[in-house]
Design a protein around this motif. Structure first.
Motif, PDB file in Angstrom:
ATOM      1  N   LYS A 103      -7.744 -98.718  -3.581  1.00 50.80           N
ATOM      2  CA  LYS A 103      -9.187 -99.017  -2.900  1.00 50.80           C
ATOM      3  C   LYS A 103     -10.269 -99.034  -3.986  1.00 50.80           C
ATOM      4  O   LYS A 103     -11.047 -99.737  -3.850  1.00 50.80           O
ATOM      5  CB  LYS A 103      -9.585 -98.067  -1.877  1.00 50.80           C
ATOM      6  N   ASN A 104      -9.707 -98.360  -4.989  1.00 50.53           N
ATOM      7  CA  ASN A 104     -10.913 -98.190  -6.069  1.00 50.53           C
ATOM      8  C   ASN A 104     -10.607 -99.092  -7.249  1.00 50.53           C
ATOM      9  O   ASN A 104     -11.363 -99.193  -8.202  1.00 50.53           O
ATOM     10  CB  ASN A 104     -10.976 -97.009  -6.709  1.00 50.53           C
ATOM     11  N   HIS A 105      -9.623 -99.993  -7.137  1.00 51.21           N
ATOM     12  CA  HIS A 105      -8.854-100.852  -8.316  1.00 51.21           C
ATOM     13  C   HIS A 105      -8.488-101.997  -7.418  1.00 51.21           C
ATOM     14  O   HIS A 105      -7.715-102.459  -7.915  1.00 51.21           O
ATOM     15  CB  HIS A 105      -7.776-100.511  -9.254  1.00 51.21           C
ATOM     16  N   PRO A 106      -9.474-102.631  -6.684  1.00 47.84           N
ATOM     17  CA  PRO A 106      -9.057-104.119  -6.075  1.00 47.84           C
ATOM     18  C   PRO A 106      -8.702-105.016  -7.280  1.00 47.84           C
ATOM     19  O   PRO A 106      -7.830-105.931  -7.011  1.00 47.84           O
ATOM     20  CB  PRO A 106     -10.062-104.470  -5.276  1.00 47.84           C
ATOM     21  N   ILE A 107      -9.532-105.248  -8.200  1.00 46.92           N
ATOM     22  CA  ILE A 107      -9.390-105.953  -9.154  1.00 46.92           C
ATOM     23  C   ILE A 107      -8.663-105.263 -10.472  1.00 46.92           C
ATOM     24  O   ILE A 107      -9.543-104.385 -10.747  1.00 46.92           O
ATOM     25  CB  ILE A 107     -10.703-106.764  -9.663  1.00 46.92           C
ATOM     26  N   ILE A 108      -7.676-105.911 -10.986  1.00 43.61           N
ATOM     27  CA  ILE A 108      -6.946-104.846 -12.081  1.00 43.61           C
ATOM     28  C   ILE A 108      -7.518-105.464 -13.460  1.00 43.61           C
ATOM     29  O   ILE A 108      -7.708-106.434 -13.776  1.00 43.61           O
ATOM     30  CB  ILE A 108      -5.597-105.132 -12.127  1.00 43.61           C
ATOM     31  N   LEU A 109      -7.741-104.253 -14.384  1.00 45.21           N
ATOM     32  CA  LEU A 109      -8.403-104.575 -15.658  1.00 45.21           C
ATOM     33  C   LEU A 109      -7.288-103.800 -16.577  1.00 45.21           C
ATOM     34  O   LEU A 109      -6.656-103.133 -16.338  1.00 45.21           O
ATOM     35  CB  LEU A 109      -9.745-103.807 -15.995  1.00 45.21           C
ATOM     36  N   PRO A 110      -7.416-104.465 -17.906  1.00 42.70           N
ATOM     37  CA  PRO A 110      -6.497-104.001 -18.916  1.00 42.70           C
ATOM     38  C   PRO A 110      -6.686-102.433 -18.979  1.00 42.70           C
ATOM     39  O   PRO A 110      -7.979-102.110 -19.118  1.00 42.70           O
ATOM     40  CB  PRO A 110      -6.950-104.822 -19.880  1.00 42.70           C
ATOM     41  N   GLY A 111      -5.555-101.624 -19.050  1.00 40.72           N
ATOM     42  CA  GLY A 111      -5.731-100.297 -19.383  1.00 40.72           C
ATOM     43  C   GLY A 111      -5.568 -99.469 -17.971  1.00 40.72           C
ATOM     44  O   GLY A 111      -5.344 -98.491 -17.860  1.00 40.72           O
ATOM     45  N   ASP A 112      -5.635-100.370 -16.700  1.00 38.41           N
ATOM     46  CA  ASP A 112      -5.501 -99.700 -15.477  1.00 38.41           C
ATOM     47  C   ASP A 112      -4.095 -99.021 -15.281  1.00 38.41           C
ATOM     48  O   ASP A 112      -3.736 -97.904 -14.564  1.00 38.41           O
ATOM     49  CB  ASP A 112      -5.812-100.706 -14.368  1.00 38.41           C
ATOM     50  N   PHE A 113      -3.081 -99.610 -15.638  1.00 43.27           N
ATOM     51  CA  PHE A 113      -1.530 -99.207 -15.629  1.00 43.27           C
ATOM     52  C   PHE A 113      -1.030 -98.571 -16.734  1.00 43.27           C
ATOM     53  O   PHE A 113      -0.818 -99.435 -18.055  1.00 43.27           O
ATOM     54  CB  PHE A 113      -0.523-100.428 -15.045  1.00 43.27           C
ATOM     55  N   ALA A 114      -0.414 -97.490 -16.860  1.00 49.94           N
ATOM     56  CA  ALA A 114       0.229 -96.822 -17.928  1.00 49.94           C
ATOM     57  C   ALA A 114       1.335 -97.656 -18.455  1.00 49.94           C
ATOM     58  O   ALA A 114       1.477 -97.559 -19.574  1.00 49.94           O
ATOM     59  CB  ALA A 114       0.570 -95.391 -17.509  1.00 49.94           C
ATOM     60  N   ASN A 115       2.201 -98.344 -17.643  1.00 53.66           N
ATOM     61  CA  ASN A 115       3.252 -98.971 -18.136  1.00 53.66           C
ATOM     62  C   ASN A 115       2.999-100.722 -18.470  1.00 53.66           C
ATOM     63  O   ASN A 115       3.822-101.097 -18.760  1.00 53.66           O
ATOM     64  CB  ASN A 115       4.294 -98.833 -17.073  1.00 53.66           C
ATOM     65  N   ALA A 116       1.786-100.919 -18.455  1.00 47.63           N
ATOM     66  CA  ALA A 116       1.524-102.240 -18.387  1.00 47.63           C
ATOM     67  C   ALA A 116      -0.034-102.479 -19.107  1.00 47.63           C
ATOM     68  O   ALA A 116      -0.952-102.837 -18.502  1.00 47.63           O
ATOM     69  CB  ALA A 116       1.724-103.407 -17.409  1.00 47.63           C
ATOM     70  N   LEU A 117      -0.240-101.761 -20.088  1.00 47.09           N
ATOM     71  CA  LEU A 117      -1.865-101.608 -20.640  1.00 47.09           C
ATOM     72  C   LEU A 117      -2.293-103.196 -20.807  1.00 47.09           C
ATOM     73  O   LEU A 117      -3.738-103.113 -20.544  1.00 47.09           O
ATOM     74  CB  LEU A 117      -1.834-100.855 -22.096  1.00 47.09           C
ATOM     75  N   ASP A 118      -1.778-104.067 -21.094  1.00 48.65           N
ATOM     76  CA  ASP A 118      -2.326-105.403 -21.385  1.00 48.65           C
ATOM     77  C   ASP A 118      -2.595-106.246 -20.075  1.00 48.65           C
ATOM     78  O   ASP A 118      -3.246-107.234 -20.111  1.00 48.65           O
ATOM     79  CB  ASP A 118      -1.600-106.087 -22.370  1.00 48.65           C
ATOM     80  N   LEU A 119      -2.016-105.729 -18.980  1.00 54.12           N
ATOM     81  CA  LEU A 119      -2.145-106.510 -17.768  1.00 54.12           C
ATOM     82  C   LEU A 119      -3.316-106.239 -17.225  1.00 54.12           C
ATOM     83  O   LEU A 119      -3.754-105.197 -16.905  1.00 54.12           O
ATOM     84  CB  LEU A 119      -0.986-106.151 -16.844  1.00 54.12           C
TER      85      LEU A 119
ATOM     86  N   VAL B 278       1.047 -91.411  -0.826  1.00 57.10           N
ATOM     87  CA  VAL B 278       0.436 -92.611  -0.250  1.00 57.10           C
ATOM     88  C   VAL B 278      -1.254 -92.053  -0.160  1.00 57.10           C
ATOM     89  O   VAL B 278      -1.945 -93.052  -0.273  1.00 57.10           O
ATOM     90  CB  VAL B 278       0.683 -92.974   1.189  1.00 57.10           C
ATOM     91  N   VAL B 279      -1.532 -90.986  -0.261  1.00 63.01           N
ATOM     92  CA  VAL B 279      -3.022 -90.695  -0.240  1.00 63.01           C
ATOM     93  C   VAL B 279      -3.517 -90.993  -1.524  1.00 63.01           C
ATOM     94  O   VAL B 279      -4.729 -91.564  -1.767  1.00 63.01           O
ATOM     95  CB  VAL B 279      -3.177 -89.052   0.285  1.00 63.01           C
ATOM     96  N   SER B 280      -2.939 -90.592  -2.518  1.00 61.83           N
ATOM     97  CA  SER B 280      -3.273 -90.637  -3.916  1.00 61.83           C
ATOM     98  C   SER B 280      -3.025 -92.294  -4.234  1.00 61.83           C
ATOM     99  O   SER B 280      -4.251 -92.980  -4.873  1.00 61.83           O
ATOM    100  CB  SER B 280      -2.408 -90.107  -4.993  1.00 61.83           C
ATOM    101  N   GLU B 281      -2.106 -93.004  -3.706  1.00 55.30           N
ATOM    102  CA  GLU B 281      -1.970 -94.450  -4.002  1.00 55.30           C
ATOM    103  C   GLU B 281      -3.042 -95.234  -3.062  1.00 55.30           C
ATOM    104  O   GLU B 281      -3.883 -96.111  -3.940  1.00 55.30           O
ATOM    105  CB  GLU B 281      -0.700 -95.094  -3.520  1.00 55.30           C
ATOM    106  N   ALA B 282      -3.656 -94.846  -2.142  1.00 57.22           N
ATOM    107  CA  ALA B 282      -4.774 -95.431  -1.276  1.00 57.22           C
ATOM    108  C   ALA B 282      -5.960 -95.378  -2.142  1.00 57.22           C
ATOM    109  O   ALA B 282      -6.605 -96.303  -2.332  1.00 57.22           O
ATOM    110  CB  ALA B 282      -4.882 -94.746   0.171  1.00 57.22           C
ATOM    111  N   SER B 283      -6.129 -94.354  -2.631  1.00 62.05           N
ATOM    112  CA  SER B 283      -7.393 -94.165  -3.414  1.00 62.05           C
ATOM    113  C   SER B 283      -7.317 -95.166  -4.548  1.00 62.05           C
ATOM    114  O   SER B 283      -8.519 -95.648  -4.831  1.00 62.05           O
ATOM    115  CB  SER B 283      -7.609 -92.471  -3.652  1.00 62.05           C
ATOM    116  N   PHE B 284      -6.321 -94.987  -5.370  1.00 62.84           N
ATOM    117  CA  PHE B 284      -6.322 -95.960  -6.383  1.00 62.84           C
ATOM    118  C   PHE B 284      -6.505 -97.331  -6.156  1.00 62.84           C
ATOM    119  O   PHE B 284      -7.236 -98.106  -6.880  1.00 62.84           O
ATOM    120  CB  PHE B 284      -5.017 -95.721  -7.185  1.00 62.84           C
TER     121      PHE B 284
END
Length: 292
Positions: free
Chosen positions: A95-111, A87-93
Protein backbone atom coordinates in the motif's frame (compact mmCIF):
# COMPACT_ATOMS: atom_id res chain seq x y z
CA UNK A 1 -38.15 -5.23 -119.65
CA UNK A 2 -36.34 -2.38 -118.02
CA UNK A 3 -32.97 -3.21 -116.53
CA UNK A 4 -31.32 -1.37 -113.68
CA UNK A 5 -27.59 -1.17 -113.39
CA UNK A 6 -26.05 -2.22 -110.01
CA UNK A 7 -24.82 0.41 -107.52
CA UNK A 8 -21.14 0.66 -107.02
CA UNK A 9 -20.38 0.52 -103.32
CA UNK A 10 -17.22 2.20 -102.11
CA UNK A 11 -15.45 1.70 -98.73
CA UNK A 12 -13.71 4.55 -96.98
CA UNK A 13 -11.39 4.22 -93.84
CA UNK A 14 -10.48 6.70 -91.07
CA UNK A 15 -8.26 9.54 -91.93
CA UNK A 16 -4.91 10.03 -90.19
CA UNK A 17 -6.30 12.95 -88.16
CA UNK A 18 -9.24 10.86 -86.96
CA UNK A 19 -6.89 8.06 -85.90
CA UNK A 20 -4.71 10.49 -83.99
CA UNK A 21 -7.73 12.00 -82.23
CA UNK A 22 -8.96 8.52 -81.29
CA UNK A 23 -5.56 7.56 -79.91
CA UNK A 24 -5.32 10.75 -77.85
CA UNK A 25 -8.81 10.25 -76.43
CA UNK A 26 -7.99 6.62 -75.64
CA UNK A 27 -4.80 7.61 -73.83
CA UNK A 28 -6.63 10.28 -71.83
CA UNK A 29 -9.33 7.82 -70.75
CA UNK A 30 -6.74 5.14 -69.90
CA UNK A 31 -4.71 7.66 -67.90
CA UNK A 32 -7.79 8.73 -65.96
CA UNK A 33 -8.64 5.10 -65.17
CA UNK A 34 -5.08 4.37 -64.01
CA UNK A 35 -5.12 7.50 -61.84
CA UNK A 36 -8.39 6.44 -60.23
CA UNK A 37 -7.02 2.96 -59.57
CA UNK A 38 -3.83 4.33 -58.01
CA UNK A 39 -5.81 6.81 -55.92
CA UNK A 40 -8.11 4.06 -54.70
CA UNK A 41 -5.10 1.91 -53.77
CA UNK A 42 -3.48 4.77 -51.81
CA UNK A 43 -6.77 5.53 -50.04
CA UNK A 44 -7.25 1.86 -49.19
CA UNK A 45 -3.74 1.64 -47.69
CA UNK A 46 -4.32 4.82 -45.70
CA UNK A 47 -7.67 3.61 -44.38
CA UNK A 48 -6.17 0.24 -43.43
CA UNK A 49 -3.28 1.92 -41.64
CA UNK A 50 -5.60 4.29 -39.77
CA UNK A 51 -7.90 1.44 -38.76
CA UNK A 52 -5.04 -0.75 -37.51
CA UNK A 53 -3.51 2.11 -35.53
CA UNK A 54 -6.83 3.01 -33.93
CA UNK A 55 -7.47 -0.62 -33.04
CA UNK A 56 -3.97 -1.06 -31.58
CA UNK A 57 -4.30 2.14 -29.55
CA UNK A 58 -7.65 1.14 -28.09
CA UNK A 59 -6.36 -2.34 -27.32
CA UNK A 60 -3.23 -1.27 -25.45
CA UNK A 61 -4.95 1.49 -23.49
CA UNK A 62 -7.74 -0.89 -22.45
CA UNK A 63 -5.22 -3.52 -21.40
CA UNK A 64 -2.99 -1.15 -19.45
CA UNK A 65 -6.00 0.34 -17.69
CA UNK A 66 -7.29 -3.11 -16.71
CA UNK A 67 -3.91 -4.21 -15.36
CA UNK A 68 -2.96 -0.98 -13.61
CA UNK A 69 -6.32 -0.02 -12.14
CA UNK A 70 -5.71 -2.26 -9.11
CA UNK A 71 -2.24 -0.84 -8.41
CA UNK A 72 -1.69 -0.73 -4.64
CA UNK A 73 -4.46 -3.24 -3.95
CA UNK A 74 -3.89 -5.58 -1.01
CA UNK A 75 -6.54 -7.32 1.08
CA UNK A 76 -4.99 -9.25 4.01
CA UNK A 77 -8.31 -10.96 4.80
CA UNK A 78 -8.86 -12.21 1.24
CA UNK A 79 -9.47 -15.95 1.37
CA UNK A 80 -7.45 -16.44 -1.85
CA UNK A 81 -4.34 -14.70 -0.51
CA UNK A 82 -1.42 -17.13 -0.06
CA UNK A 83 -0.18 -16.73 3.53
CA UNK A 84 3.33 -18.15 3.69
CA UNK A 85 4.61 -14.66 4.64
CA UNK A 86 3.59 -12.02 7.16
CA UNK A 87 0.59 -10.57 5.30
CA UNK A 88 0.25 -7.59 7.68
CA UNK A 89 3.79 -6.46 6.91
CA UNK A 90 3.29 -7.18 3.22
CA UNK A 91 0.04 -5.19 3.16
CA UNK A 92 1.84 -2.16 4.57
CA UNK A 93 4.63 -2.44 2.00
CA UNK A 94 2.30 -2.85 -1.00
CA UNK A 95 0.00 0.00 0.00
CA UNK A 96 2.92 2.34 0.59
CA UNK A 97 4.73 1.31 -2.61
CA UNK A 98 2.11 1.23 -5.37
CA UNK A 99 4.73 2.48 -7.83
CA UNK A 100 8.06 0.71 -7.51
CA UNK A 101 11.26 2.79 -7.55
CA UNK A 102 14.86 1.60 -7.89
CA UNK A 103 16.11 0.45 -4.48
CA UNK A 104 12.71 -0.70 -3.18
CA UNK A 105 13.67 -4.39 -3.45
CA UNK A 106 16.75 -5.91 -1.84
CA UNK A 107 17.02 -8.62 -4.51
CA UNK A 108 16.53 -6.27 -7.48
CA UNK A 109 17.96 -2.87 -6.67
CA UNK A 110 17.77 -1.64 -10.28
CA UNK A 111 14.13 -2.59 -10.80
CA UNK A 112 11.82 0.42 -10.69
CA UNK A 113 10.05 3.16 -12.62
CA UNK A 114 12.45 5.32 -14.62
CA UNK A 115 12.30 8.62 -16.48
CA UNK A 116 13.85 8.26 -19.93
CA UNK A 117 16.69 10.71 -20.56
CA UNK A 118 16.27 13.40 -23.24
CA UNK A 119 12.87 12.21 -24.42
CA UNK A 120 13.68 8.49 -24.35
CA UNK A 121 10.94 6.05 -23.41
CA UNK A 122 10.00 5.70 -19.73
CA UNK A 123 9.78 2.52 -17.65
CA UNK A 124 6.78 1.82 -15.43
CA UNK A 125 6.80 -0.68 -12.54
CA UNK A 126 3.68 -1.21 -10.40
CA UNK A 127 2.72 -3.61 -7.61
CA UNK A 128 -0.56 -5.10 -6.41
CA UNK A 129 -2.18 -8.27 -5.10
CA UNK A 130 -3.21 -10.57 -7.93
CA UNK A 131 -3.56 -14.11 -9.18
CA UNK A 132 -1.11 -13.77 -12.08
CA UNK A 133 1.41 -11.36 -13.56
CA UNK A 134 1.03 -9.32 -16.76
CA UNK A 135 2.11 -12.34 -18.81
CA UNK A 136 -0.49 -14.63 -17.29
CA UNK A 137 2.05 -16.56 -15.19
CA UNK A 138 1.21 -17.70 -11.65
CA UNK A 139 4.90 -18.03 -10.69
CA UNK A 140 4.48 -21.24 -8.74
CA UNK A 141 1.23 -20.44 -6.93
CA UNK A 142 -1.67 -22.85 -7.25
CA UNK A 143 -5.28 -22.57 -8.31
CA UNK A 144 -6.93 -19.34 -7.19
CA UNK A 145 -4.10 -18.34 -4.88
CA UNK A 146 -3.14 -14.67 -5.03
CA UNK A 147 0.22 -13.10 -4.22
CA UNK A 148 2.20 -9.87 -4.43
CA UNK A 149 2.51 -9.19 -8.17
CA UNK A 150 5.01 -6.72 -9.61
CA UNK A 151 4.68 -5.79 -13.31
CA UNK A 152 7.24 -3.91 -15.38
CA UNK A 153 6.37 -2.12 -18.67
CA UNK A 154 9.02 -0.79 -21.05
CA UNK A 155 9.85 -0.32 -24.74
CA UNK A 156 12.56 -2.24 -26.55
CA UNK A 157 13.13 -2.17 -30.33
CA UNK A 158 9.85 -0.26 -30.78
CA UNK A 159 7.94 -3.00 -28.95
CA UNK A 160 6.04 -2.40 -25.72
CA UNK A 161 6.94 -5.28 -23.44
CA UNK A 162 6.08 -6.46 -19.95
CA UNK A 163 7.73 -8.66 -17.35
CA UNK A 164 6.18 -10.04 -14.19
CA UNK A 165 7.74 -10.76 -10.80
CA UNK A 166 6.78 -12.31 -7.51
CA UNK A 167 7.21 -9.44 -5.05
CA UNK A 168 7.99 -11.88 -2.28
CA UNK A 169 10.99 -13.13 -4.24
CA UNK A 170 12.13 -9.55 -4.82
CA UNK A 171 11.90 -8.89 -1.06
CA UNK A 172 13.91 -12.03 -0.26
CA UNK A 173 10.99 -13.87 1.37
CA UNK A 174 10.62 -16.71 -1.12
CA UNK A 175 12.69 -18.64 -3.66
CA UNK A 176 11.91 -17.96 -7.31
CA UNK A 177 9.59 -20.44 -9.02
CA UNK A 178 8.66 -20.47 -12.70
CA UNK A 179 9.24 -17.55 -15.04
CA UNK A 180 9.98 -14.91 -12.44
CA UNK A 181 10.81 -11.93 -14.64
CA UNK A 182 13.10 -13.86 -16.97
CA UNK A 183 10.95 -13.70 -20.10
CA UNK A 184 9.46 -10.48 -21.45
CA UNK A 185 6.25 -10.64 -23.48
CA UNK A 186 5.57 -8.22 -26.33
CA UNK A 187 2.27 -6.44 -25.83
CA UNK A 188 2.35 -4.26 -28.93
CA UNK A 189 4.58 -3.56 -31.96
CA UNK A 190 5.37 -0.22 -33.64
CA UNK A 191 5.54 1.79 -30.42
CA UNK A 192 7.59 4.95 -30.96
CA UNK A 193 6.86 6.68 -27.67
CA UNK A 194 5.95 5.60 -24.14
CA UNK A 195 5.77 8.32 -21.50
CA UNK A 196 4.42 8.26 -17.94
CA UNK A 197 3.86 10.97 -15.32
CA UNK A 198 2.67 10.37 -11.77
CA UNK A 199 -0.09 12.17 -9.89
CA UNK A 200 0.87 12.65 -6.26
CA UNK A 201 -1.33 13.51 -3.30
CA UNK A 202 -0.16 15.19 -0.10
CA UNK A 203 -2.53 15.73 2.82
CA UNK A 204 -0.32 18.55 4.13
CA UNK A 205 -1.01 20.49 0.94
CA UNK A 206 -4.67 19.58 0.49
CA UNK A 207 -5.48 19.85 4.22
CA UNK A 208 -7.59 16.71 3.91
CA UNK A 209 -7.37 13.00 3.11
CA UNK A 210 -9.17 13.25 -0.24
CA UNK A 211 -6.37 11.46 -2.07
CA UNK A 212 -6.71 13.76 -5.06
CA UNK A 213 -3.52 14.49 -7.02
CA UNK A 214 -2.08 17.94 -6.43
CA UNK A 215 0.45 17.71 -9.28
CA UNK A 216 1.95 15.33 -11.81
CA UNK A 217 5.69 14.64 -11.77
CA UNK A 218 8.17 12.42 -13.59
CA UNK A 219 9.68 9.28 -12.08
CA UNK A 220 13.00 10.92 -11.22
CA UNK A 221 11.17 13.36 -8.91
CA UNK A 222 9.19 10.71 -7.05
CA UNK A 223 11.78 9.90 -4.36
CA UNK A 224 11.77 13.51 -3.15
CA UNK A 225 7.96 13.66 -3.31
CA UNK A 226 7.58 10.48 -1.27
CA UNK A 227 10.19 11.64 1.25
CA UNK A 228 8.08 14.79 1.67
CA UNK A 229 4.96 12.82 2.55
CA UNK A 230 3.38 12.48 -0.90
CA UNK A 231 1.93 9.31 -2.38
CA UNK A 232 1.22 8.29 -5.98
CA UNK A 233 -2.53 8.13 -6.54
CA UNK A 234 -2.77 8.27 -10.34
CA UNK A 235 -0.72 8.06 -13.52
CA UNK A 236 -0.99 9.50 -17.00
CA UNK A 237 0.26 7.41 -19.91
CA UNK A 238 0.96 8.61 -23.46
CA UNK A 239 1.85 6.28 -26.34
CA UNK A 240 2.86 7.10 -29.91
CA UNK A 241 2.05 4.38 -32.46
CA UNK A 242 2.98 3.98 -36.11
CA UNK A 243 0.44 2.58 -38.55
CA UNK A 244 0.97 -0.55 -40.59
CA UNK A 245 1.77 -0.62 -44.30
CA UNK A 246 3.46 1.81 -46.69
CA UNK A 247 1.71 5.14 -46.18
CA UNK A 248 3.14 8.50 -47.20
CA UNK A 249 1.96 11.59 -45.31
CA UNK A 250 2.99 14.75 -47.14
CA UNK A 251 3.10 17.02 -44.08
CA UNK A 252 4.58 15.20 -41.09
CA UNK A 253 2.72 16.20 -37.88
CA UNK A 254 4.36 17.04 -34.56
CA UNK A 255 3.49 15.25 -31.34
CA UNK A 256 3.87 16.17 -27.67
CA UNK A 257 3.76 13.31 -25.19
CA UNK A 258 2.89 14.70 -21.75
CA UNK A 259 5.87 16.56 -20.24
CA UNK A 260 8.27 15.86 -23.11
CA UNK A 261 9.30 18.36 -25.79
CA UNK A 262 7.61 18.16 -29.16
CA UNK A 263 8.83 15.44 -31.51
CA UNK A 264 8.50 15.10 -35.28
CA UNK A 265 8.89 11.60 -36.79
CA UNK A 266 11.77 11.25 -39.21
CA UNK A 267 9.70 9.53 -41.91
CA UNK A 268 6.36 10.21 -43.61
CA UNK A 269 4.45 7.29 -42.09
CA UNK A 270 1.13 7.49 -40.30
CA UNK A 271 1.49 8.12 -36.54
CA UNK A 272 -1.18 8.51 -33.88
CA UNK A 273 -0.97 9.53 -30.22
CA UNK A 274 -3.02 7.98 -27.41
CA UNK A 275 -3.31 9.16 -23.79
CA UNK A 276 -5.13 8.00 -20.69
CA UNK A 277 -5.29 8.78 -16.98
CA UNK A 278 -5.59 5.92 -14.49
CA UNK A 279 -6.65 6.63 -10.92
CA UNK A 280 -5.48 4.21 -8.22
CA UNK A 281 -8.70 3.89 -6.24
CA UNK A 282 -7.16 1.38 -3.80
CA UNK A 283 -4.41 3.85 -2.89
CA UNK A 284 -6.94 6.67 -2.53
CA UNK A 285 -9.08 4.55 -0.21
CA UNK A 286 -6.00 3.72 1.82
CA UNK A 287 -5.08 7.40 2.16
CA UNK A 288 -8.64 8.35 3.13
CA UNK A 289 -8.56 5.82 5.97
CA UNK A 290 -5.21 7.01 7.36
CA UNK A 291 -3.34 10.20 8.11
CA UNK A 292 -0.57 10.44 5.53
Amino acid sequence: MQQFSGYRLSQQGFSLIELMISLVLGLMISGAIVQVLVSNQVTERLNRSMASTQESGRFIMTRLRAELLTTGRYDPIDANLERSVDVVSEASFVKNHPIILPGDFANALDLGSLQGASGANDTLVAGMQGGQDCRGYKLGYLGDQEFYVVNEYYVEDNKLKCRGFDGRVLRGQRAAVGNNGDAAFTLLDDVYGFQVVYGVSNSALTNNNSGRPVRYVTANLLPAEIAGGSQVVAIQIAILLKGEGEVYIEQVPTFKLLNETEITPSDHGLYKQFETTISFRNVKNFLRSTKV
